[in-house]
Design a protein around this motif. Structure first.
Motif, PDB file in Angstrom:
ATOM      1  N   UNK A 197      28.077   2.819 -47.074  1.00 48.64           N
ATOM      2  CA  UNK A 197      29.538   2.422 -47.473  1.00 48.64           C
ATOM      3  C   UNK A 197      30.608   2.819 -46.236  1.00 48.64           C
ATOM      4  N   UNK A 198      30.363   3.711 -45.552  1.00 47.53           N
ATOM      5  CA  UNK A 198      31.325   4.187 -44.431  1.00 47.53           C
ATOM      6  C   UNK A 198      30.970   3.086 -43.216  1.00 47.53           C
ATOM      7  N   UNK A 199      29.721   2.711 -42.972  1.00 48.95           N
ATOM      8  CA  UNK A 199      29.384   1.865 -42.106  1.00 48.95           C
ATOM      9  C   UNK A 199      30.154   0.502 -42.383  1.00 48.95           C
ATOM     10  N   UNK A 200      30.231  -0.001 -43.552  1.00 48.20           N
ATOM     11  CA  UNK A 200      30.631  -1.134 -44.155  1.00 48.20           C
ATOM     12  C   UNK A 200      32.142  -1.196 -43.986  1.00 48.20           C
ATOM     13  N   UNK A 201      32.668  -0.140 -44.409  1.00 47.82           N
ATOM     14  CA  UNK A 201      34.132   0.165 -44.221  1.00 47.82           C
ATOM     15  C   UNK A 201      34.702   0.136 -42.724  1.00 47.82           C
ATOM     16  N   UNK A 202      33.868   0.663 -41.906  1.00 43.40           N
ATOM     17  CA  UNK A 202      34.293   0.758 -40.403  1.00 43.40           C
ATOM     18  C   UNK A 202      34.079  -0.674 -39.911  1.00 43.40           C
ATOM     19  N   UNK A 203      33.054  -1.420 -40.470  1.00 42.22           N
ATOM     20  CA  UNK A 203      32.600  -2.876 -39.905  1.00 42.22           C
ATOM     21  C   UNK A 203      33.628  -3.720 -40.329  1.00 42.22           C
ATOM     22  N   UNK A 204      34.383  -3.501 -41.465  1.00 42.17           N
ATOM     23  CA  UNK A 204      35.249  -4.379 -42.140  1.00 42.17           C
ATOM     24  C   UNK A 204      36.596  -4.074 -41.203  1.00 42.17           C
ATOM     25  N   UNK A 205      36.979  -2.748 -41.290  1.00 41.96           N
ATOM     26  CA  UNK A 205      38.220  -2.473 -40.207  1.00 41.96           C
ATOM     27  C   UNK A 205      38.128  -3.040 -38.898  1.00 41.96           C
ATOM     28  N   UNK A 206      36.902  -2.844 -38.238  1.00 44.91           N
ATOM     29  CA  UNK A 206      36.660  -3.433 -36.959  1.00 44.91           C
ATOM     30  C   UNK A 206      36.566  -5.111 -36.759  1.00 44.91           C
ATOM     31  N   UNK A 207      36.237  -5.763 -37.843  1.00 47.86           N
ATOM     32  CA  UNK A 207      36.047  -7.179 -37.699  1.00 47.86           C
ATOM     33  C   UNK A 207      37.354  -7.719 -38.280  1.00 47.86           C
ATOM     34  N   UNK A 208      38.273  -6.910 -39.038  1.00 45.60           N
ATOM     35  CA  UNK A 208      39.768  -7.480 -39.496  1.00 45.60           C
ATOM     36  C   UNK A 208      39.191  -8.356 -40.541  1.00 45.60           C
ATOM     37  N   UNK A 209      38.240  -8.290 -41.395  1.00 42.28           N
ATOM     38  CA  UNK A 209      38.046  -9.317 -42.505  1.00 42.28           C
ATOM     39  C   UNK A 209      38.330  -8.885 -43.719  1.00 42.28           C
TER      40      UNK A 209
END
Length: 176
Positions: A67-79
């Motif tokens: 979940x933390x990885x998905x949240x971080x990826x969402x933040x980095x990708x800005x999607x």
């Protein structure tokens, strides 16, 4: 002269109504475009292609880390949302434990959907035959999954429903 003025007034009113109709059509097209751009802003990376380094390795071990990885990826990708696929990663991580081919069933394919402030949504299904072979047998399933999600969204389904339907579609396709 009065009849000509009335006819001109009626023609002017008709032109105004046509213009109002064109504005309504343009507004509807703009709203549709905005919705399509929102759909395009969604992301469905696989752990192999996601660039979150150690968080992706941890994602295979613990749900909280995924979940933390998905949240971080969402933040980095800005999607707007991220569907972090765990199908291949969980299987290959289990190879060292003898889960596949060692008499035990391979772990289920686990995916997590993170969408804004909503709680994460976990999807789980049994692993399907072709991915159980060493090196995997199905390629392009992530592309099919993201296309199926986009198609469901285009049909007006909410995001979570679209992801569930798309995952079922891909799983059924792999099983047949």
């Amino acid at each position: 002269a009065a009849a000509a003025a009335a006819a001109a007034g009626a023609a002017h009113e008709a032109e105004l109504e046509d213009a109002r109709g064109a504005i309504r059509v343009a507004a509807a097209r703009e709203a549709e475009l905005r919705q399509r751009l929102e759909v395009a802003a969604r992301s469905t990376p696989s752990p192999v292609s996601a660039e979150t380094g150690q968080a992706m390795t941890a994602a295979n071990e613990k749900a909280a880390a995924a979940e933390a990885a998905a949240v971080e990826l969402r933040r980095r990708a800005g999607c707007g949302a991220v569907l972090l696929k765990g199908g291949h990663a969980a299987y290959f991580a289990a190879q060292g434990e003898g889960a596949a081919g060692g008499g035990r069933s391979p772990p289920p394919a686990m995916d997590v959907l993170v969408d804004g402030e909503a709680p994460p949504v976990w999807l789980s299904c049994a692993r399907v035959g072709a991915t159980e072979a060493a090196g995997g047998g199905c390629h392009g399933t992530g592309c099919v999954l993201s296309t199926a999600i986009a198609a469901m969204l285009a049909h007006g389904h909410p995001l979570v429903d679209s992801v569930v339907l798309a995952k079922a579609y891909v799983t059924q396709g792999m099983a047949s």
